[in-house]
Write a protein that holds these residues in place. Structure first.
Motif, PDB file in Angstrom:
ATOM      1  N   ALA A 138      -5.139  15.774  11.207  1.00 28.12           N
ATOM      2  CA  ALA A 138      -5.849  15.931  12.482  1.00 28.12           C
ATOM      3  C   ALA A 138      -5.102  15.200  13.596  1.00 28.12           C
ATOM      4  O   ALA A 138      -4.499  14.147  13.378  1.00 28.12           O
ATOM      5  CB  ALA A 138      -7.270  15.397  12.372  1.00 28.12           C
ATOM      6  N   ARG A 139      -5.141  15.759  14.802  1.00 28.62           N
ATOM      7  CA  ARG A 139      -4.561  15.099  15.967  1.00 28.62           C
ATOM      8  C   ARG A 139      -5.487  13.966  16.416  1.00 28.62           C
ATOM      9  O   ARG A 139      -6.708  14.098  16.415  1.00 28.62           O
ATOM     10  CB  ARG A 139      -4.376  16.081  17.123  1.00 28.62           C
ATOM     11  N   ILE A 140      -4.892  12.857  16.830  1.00 28.53           N
ATOM     12  CA  ILE A 140      -5.671  11.702  17.262  1.00 28.53           C
ATOM     13  C   ILE A 140      -6.633  12.078  18.385  1.00 28.53           C
ATOM     14  O   ILE A 140      -7.787  11.642  18.410  1.00 28.53           O
ATOM     15  CB  ILE A 140      -4.733  10.566  17.731  1.00 28.53           C
ATOM     16  N   ARG A 141      -6.193  12.924  19.307  1.00 29.00           N
ATOM     17  CA  ARG A 141      -7.036  13.254  20.461  1.00 29.00           C
ATOM     18  C   ARG A 141      -8.289  14.038  20.074  1.00 29.00           C
ATOM     19  O   ARG A 141      -9.221  14.136  20.872  1.00 29.00           O
ATOM     20  CB  ARG A 141      -6.238  14.041  21.498  1.00 29.00           C
ATOM     21  N   THR A 142      -8.324  14.604  18.862  1.00 21.57           N
ATOM     22  CA  THR A 142      -9.495  15.372  18.434  1.00 21.57           C
ATOM     23  C   THR A 142     -10.536  14.505  17.729  1.00 21.57           C
ATOM     24  O   THR A 142     -11.627  14.985  17.417  1.00 21.57           O
ATOM     25  CB  THR A 142      -9.087  16.510  17.485  1.00 21.57           C
ATOM     26  N   LEU A 143     -10.218  13.231  17.488  1.00 22.23           N
ATOM     27  CA  LEU A 143     -11.114  12.362  16.725  1.00 22.23           C
ATOM     28  C   LEU A 143     -12.166  11.729  17.628  1.00 22.23           C
ATOM     29  O   LEU A 143     -11.940  11.499  18.816  1.00 22.23           O
ATOM     30  CB  LEU A 143     -10.314  11.247  16.044  1.00 22.23           C
ATOM     31  N   THR A 144     -13.323  11.446  17.052  1.00 22.12           N
ATOM     32  CA  THR A 144     -14.344  10.691  17.775  1.00 22.12           C
ATOM     33  C   THR A 144     -13.880   9.246  17.921  1.00 22.12           C
ATOM     34  O   THR A 144     -12.920   8.804  17.274  1.00 22.12           O
ATOM     35  CB  THR A 144     -15.677  10.709  17.014  1.00 22.12           C
ATOM     36  N   VAL A 145     -14.580   8.485  18.757  1.00 24.40           N
ATOM     37  CA  VAL A 145     -14.256   7.075  18.946  1.00 24.40           C
ATOM     38  C   VAL A 145     -14.344   6.326  17.618  1.00 24.40           C
ATOM     39  O   VAL A 145     -13.468   5.516  17.274  1.00 24.40           O
ATOM     40  CB  VAL A 145     -15.199   6.441  19.983  1.00 24.40           C
ATOM     41  N   GLU A 146     -15.407   6.588  16.853  1.00 24.07           N
ATOM     42  CA  GLU A 146     -15.574   5.903  15.571  1.00 24.07           C
ATOM     43  C   GLU A 146     -14.433   6.236  14.611  1.00 24.07           C
ATOM     44  O   GLU A 146     -13.932   5.364  13.901  1.00 24.07           O
ATOM     45  CB  GLU A 146     -16.919   6.288  14.937  1.00 24.07           C
ATOM     46  N   GLN A 147     -14.003   7.502  14.606  1.00 23.33           N
ATOM     47  CA  GLN A 147     -12.907   7.905  13.723  1.00 23.33           C
ATOM     48  C   GLN A 147     -11.584   7.259  14.148  1.00 23.33           C
ATOM     49  O   GLN A 147     -10.808   6.816  13.302  1.00 23.33           O
ATOM     50  CB  GLN A 147     -12.777   9.427  13.717  1.00 23.33           C
ATOM     51  N   GLN A 148     -11.347   7.189  15.455  1.00 22.43           N
ATOM     52  CA  GLN A 148     -10.131   6.541  15.926  1.00 22.43           C
ATOM     53  C   GLN A 148     -10.097   5.080  15.505  1.00 22.43           C
ATOM     54  O   GLN A 148      -9.057   4.565  15.078  1.00 22.43           O
ATOM     55  CB  GLN A 148     -10.025   6.642  17.447  1.00 22.43           C
ATOM     56  N   GLN A 149     -11.241   4.405  15.628  1.00 23.31           N
ATOM     57  CA  GLN A 149     -11.279   3.008  15.235  1.00 23.31           C
ATOM     58  C   GLN A 149     -11.037   2.850  13.731  1.00 23.31           C
ATOM     59  O   GLN A 149     -10.316   1.944  13.297  1.00 23.31           O
ATOM     60  CB  GLN A 149     -12.608   2.383  15.610  1.00 23.31           C
ATOM     61  N   ALA A 150     -11.628   3.738  12.930  1.00 21.23           N
ATOM     62  CA  ALA A 150     -11.426   3.680  11.484  1.00 21.23           C
ATOM     63  C   ALA A 150      -9.954   3.866  11.133  1.00 21.23           C
ATOM     64  O   ALA A 150      -9.429   3.193  10.237  1.00 21.23           O
ATOM     65  CB  ALA A 150     -12.274   4.744  10.791  1.00 21.23           C
ATOM     66  N   VAL A 151      -9.282   4.768  11.848  1.00 19.60           N
ATOM     67  CA  VAL A 151      -7.847   4.980  11.607  1.00 19.60           C
ATOM     68  C   VAL A 151      -7.045   3.759  12.044  1.00 19.60           C
ATOM     69  O   VAL A 151      -6.085   3.354  11.377  1.00 19.60           O
ATOM     70  CB  VAL A 151      -7.361   6.256  12.331  1.00 19.60           C
ATOM     71  N   GLU A 152      -7.426   3.137  13.165  1.00 21.33           N
ATOM     72  CA  GLU A 152      -6.753   1.912  13.608  1.00 21.33           C
ATOM     73  C   GLU A 152      -6.847   0.834  12.525  1.00 21.33           C
ATOM     74  O   GLU A 152      -5.866   0.146  12.228  1.00 21.33           O
ATOM     75  CB  GLU A 152      -7.398   1.394  14.893  1.00 21.33           C
ATOM     76  N   ILE A 153      -8.033   0.679  11.941  1.00 24.43           N
ATOM     77  CA  ILE A 153      -8.212  -0.327  10.892  1.00 24.43           C
ATOM     78  C   ILE A 153      -7.403   0.052   9.659  1.00 24.43           C
ATOM     79  O   ILE A 153      -6.751  -0.806   9.044  1.00 24.43           O
ATOM     80  CB  ILE A 153      -9.707  -0.474  10.549  1.00 24.43           C
ATOM     81  N   ALA A 154      -7.423   1.330   9.300  1.00 26.52           N
ATOM     82  CA  ALA A 154      -6.648   1.782   8.140  1.00 26.52           C
ATOM     83  C   ALA A 154      -5.163   1.528   8.353  1.00 26.52           C
ATOM     84  O   ALA A 154      -4.443   1.116   7.433  1.00 26.52           O
ATOM     85  CB  ALA A 154      -6.905   3.268   7.887  1.00 26.52           C
ATOM     86  N   ARG A 155      -4.699   1.763   9.592  1.00 29.91           N
ATOM     87  CA  ARG A 155      -3.281   1.521   9.865  1.00 29.91           C
ATOM     88  C   ARG A 155      -2.961   0.034   9.773  1.00 29.91           C
ATOM     89  O   ARG A 155      -1.897  -0.362   9.273  1.00 29.91           O
ATOM     90  CB  ARG A 155      -2.914   2.047  11.255  1.00 29.91           C
ATOM     91  N   ALA A 156      -3.877  -0.804  10.228  1.00 29.66           N
ATOM     92  CA  ALA A 156      -3.651  -2.246  10.153  1.00 29.66           C
ATOM     93  C   ALA A 156      -3.552  -2.732   8.710  1.00 29.66           C
ATOM     94  O   ALA A 156      -2.882  -3.729   8.421  1.00 29.66           O
ATOM     95  CB  ALA A 156      -4.770  -2.985  10.879  1.00 29.66           C
ATOM     96  N   LEU A 157      -4.220  -2.007   7.781  1.00 32.45           N
ATOM     97  CA  LEU A 157      -4.240  -2.423   6.381  1.00 32.45           C
ATOM     98  C   LEU A 157      -3.090  -1.856   5.570  1.00 32.45           C
ATOM     99  O   LEU A 157      -2.999  -2.085   4.366  1.00 32.45           O
ATOM    100  CB  LEU A 157      -5.576  -2.022   5.745  1.00 32.45           C
ATOM    101  N   VAL A 158      -2.198  -1.116   6.236  1.00 30.01           N
ATOM    102  CA  VAL A 158      -1.030  -0.563   5.544  1.00 30.01           C
ATOM    103  C   VAL A 158      -0.189  -1.674   4.929  1.00 30.01           C
ATOM    104  O   VAL A 158       0.390  -1.529   3.854  1.00 30.01           O
ATOM    105  CB  VAL A 158      -0.184   0.280   6.528  1.00 30.01           C
ATOM    106  N   THR A 159      -0.133  -2.816   5.624  1.00 27.58           N
ATOM    107  CA  THR A 159       0.727  -3.919   5.181  1.00 27.58           C
ATOM    108  C   THR A 159       0.014  -4.861   4.217  1.00 27.58           C
ATOM    109  O   THR A 159       0.479  -5.982   4.008  1.00 27.58           O
ATOM    110  CB  THR A 159       1.200  -4.714   6.406  1.00 27.58           C
TER     111      THR A 159
END
Length: 519
Positions: A138-159
């Motif tokens: 999915a494109r980031i611009r199509t996500l809801t605010v809650e989904q964008q935040q969840a992806v931000e957290i998921a990206r932070a946990l990559v490391t």
């Protein structure tokens, strides 16, 4: 420093100064591992600076920071990340045109090459493991605010972060979104991640945190305190300090979550006569800011605050844009203070008494790089003829007078708007928009990201405007706030007004209307 033998994070005598301003003042604190820690305080208390020091974005002028017992170099993001620290900012940083997988890969270490399908498979597995229900394609611009935040957290946990810092994570979320976030945070704690939350709302702090630490004026006032050992009223006093006693009892209870929200109470009620705004059968063309309005009938009387409730993205922004001339009205009519303004410009609508406190104060409300006097003068200039003479010195004087009257904390009117705290930036907008000639005030998320002191200030200003005969449209994703402030509540769903409620407000019924369920 308190005992730190098992501390994931320990700070010793940390200080940060920006010229004559001390953002952090000799802060010493240690946070135990495997817990959810809240750091609270008013705007300008030093919370975000503290998070930025720990994450390596800011080098302290004094003191030391240890992560897991290891001293880290100040002002070095890579060292902090290698130590296991990740920061998710309040303002999301995901590129809107990227897919979720591309955004995740962008933040990951290593330069391996992947096909698009392989990249999406890789990151879908990561998202699934964290129970983030988003497609990696999915494109980031199509996500809801809650989904964008969840992806931000998921990206932070990559490391494989050991310490995850979330800066004002609920500021952009609906109540349901905040609830889901807290469920995710608790699952992270179960996985062994220590979470540091920068928060404003006391009821959220007491709902999620194991410990609470309070900053005021850059200094550590107390903490980490066990959250179970402190109540909302005591925490409010720690946050606000001596001025806490100035909060009205009802507002203090509502802001701290110590009492159930109620409907607004006024001695006079709405003023009889023509409405300040009337929409009759208004439909708009689709645009990028949400669903089009569909045959909306909506009236606000002088002397009343009408709350707009709804899950974000259900037409609230379009309603505001339509009234403000930023969304074209395809069908129906719009009147302001008895004047047909269906096809009028913004300046014409302002001349009819429209005033707007916009959704995004740092994007729509202020030019952060422009001086305060220019930001404040925008409203004045719209009311003047195109070829009217302009005196910058006079505007500066008028701006100073207005900012002082609204208790804005600033150095001089020539400083950039971006140098102010969130609460003071909002006061600049209030001082510009809430003048004696205003008849309708649209307040769109006016307290988002503000501390309890600044929130109470905004509430008081809106009530005074209402009591002075203005009509107020109050848009907020915080139902507690809507219930406490509004005289009447309407619910929007998919671009329509689907329900109307009067006090006492029933959370179950309003929530059911917001989701399209029956209650």
């Amino acid at each position: 420093m308190r005992g730190n033998d098992d501390a994931i994070l320990a700070c010793r005598n940390v200080a940060v100064r920006y010229g004559d301003v001390t953002a952090l003042d000799d802060v010493s604190i240690a946070f135990p591992r495997g817990m959810i820690h809240a750091v609270v305080g008013q705007n300008g208390a030093g919370k975000t600076t503290f998070a930025r020091v720990v994450s390596g974005l800011v080098r302290p002028d004094q003191g030391a920071v240890e992560i897991g017992g290891k001293l880290i170099a100040g002002g070095n993001v890579n060292d902090a990340r290698r130590a296991g620290v990740e920061l998710v900012h309040q303002s999301f940083a995901l590129p809107p045109s990227f897919t979720v997988a591309e955004a995740m890969q962008f933040g990951a270490a290593g330069g391996a090459l992947y096909t698009r399908a392989a990249l999406e498979r890789r990151w879908q597995a990561h998202l699934d493991a964290l129970d983030v229900k988003v497609s990696a394609g999915a494109r980031i611009r199509t996500l809801t605010v809650e989904q964008q935040q969840a992806v931000e957290i998921a990206r932070a946990l990559v490391t494989d972060a050991r310490l995850l810092i979330l800066d004002e994570p609920t500021a952009v979320l609906s109540p349901e979104g905040a609830k889901k976030l807290f469920e995710r945070v608790r699952r992270l704690k179960e996985r062994g991640v220590t979470v540091l939350l920068i928060l404003h709302k006391i009821r959220e702090v007491l709902a999620i945190a194991d410990t609470v630490s309070v900053l005021r004026g850059g200094r550590l006032i107390d903490g980490p305190l066990p959250a179970s050992d402190i109540d909302a009223d005591a925490l409010a006093s720690l946050i606000i300090g001596p001025s806490a006693k100035m909060l009205a009892g009802e507002d203090r209870a509502a802001l701290t979550g110590a009492a159930a929200p109620r409907g607004a109470e006024t001695e006079t009620g709405p003023i009889a006569g023509p409405p300040v705004v009337s929409l009759r059968g208004v439909s708009t063309r689709p645009d990028a800011d949400g669903p089009a309005l569909q045959a909306v009938d909506f009236v606000v009387q002088p002397g009343e605050i009408v709350g707009i409730a709804g899950v974000e993205g259900n037409g609230q922004r379009t309603l505001v844009r339509a009234i403000s001339s930023l969304a074209d009205i395809a069908e129906g009519s719009l009147e302001l203070a008895g004047r047909d303004v269906t096809n009028a410009t913004l300046s014409q609508r302002r001349a009819a008494g429209l005033r707007v406190i916009p959704f995004e104060r740092n994007v729509e409300g202020l030019s952060l790089t422009s001086p305060l006097w220019e930001n404040w003068s925008a409203g004045q200039l719209l009311a003047r003829p195109l070829l009217a003479a302009i005196s910058p010195s006079a505007l500066r004087r008028e701006c100073k007078s207005a900012l002082d009257a609204w208790d804005v904390r600033y150095a001089e009117v020539g400083q950039p708007a971006g140098s102010l705290s969130g609460g003071n930036a909002q006061k600049v907008i209030l001082s510009r928009e809430m003048d004696e000639s205003g008849k309708l005030i649209i307040a769109a998320q006016p307290t988002r990201g503000l501390d309890i002191g600044a929130t109470a200030f905004v509430w008081d200003a809106l009530r005074k405007a209402r009591d002075g005969g203005c009509g107020v449209i109050f848009v907020s994703s915080d139902l507690d706030e809507v219930f406490d402030l509004a005289d009447r509540v309407v619910v929007m769903l998919s671009g329509r007004i689907v329900a109307e409620f009067r006090p006492p407000f029933d959370l179950t019924r309003v929530g059911a209307a917001m989701t399209g369920a029956r209650a």
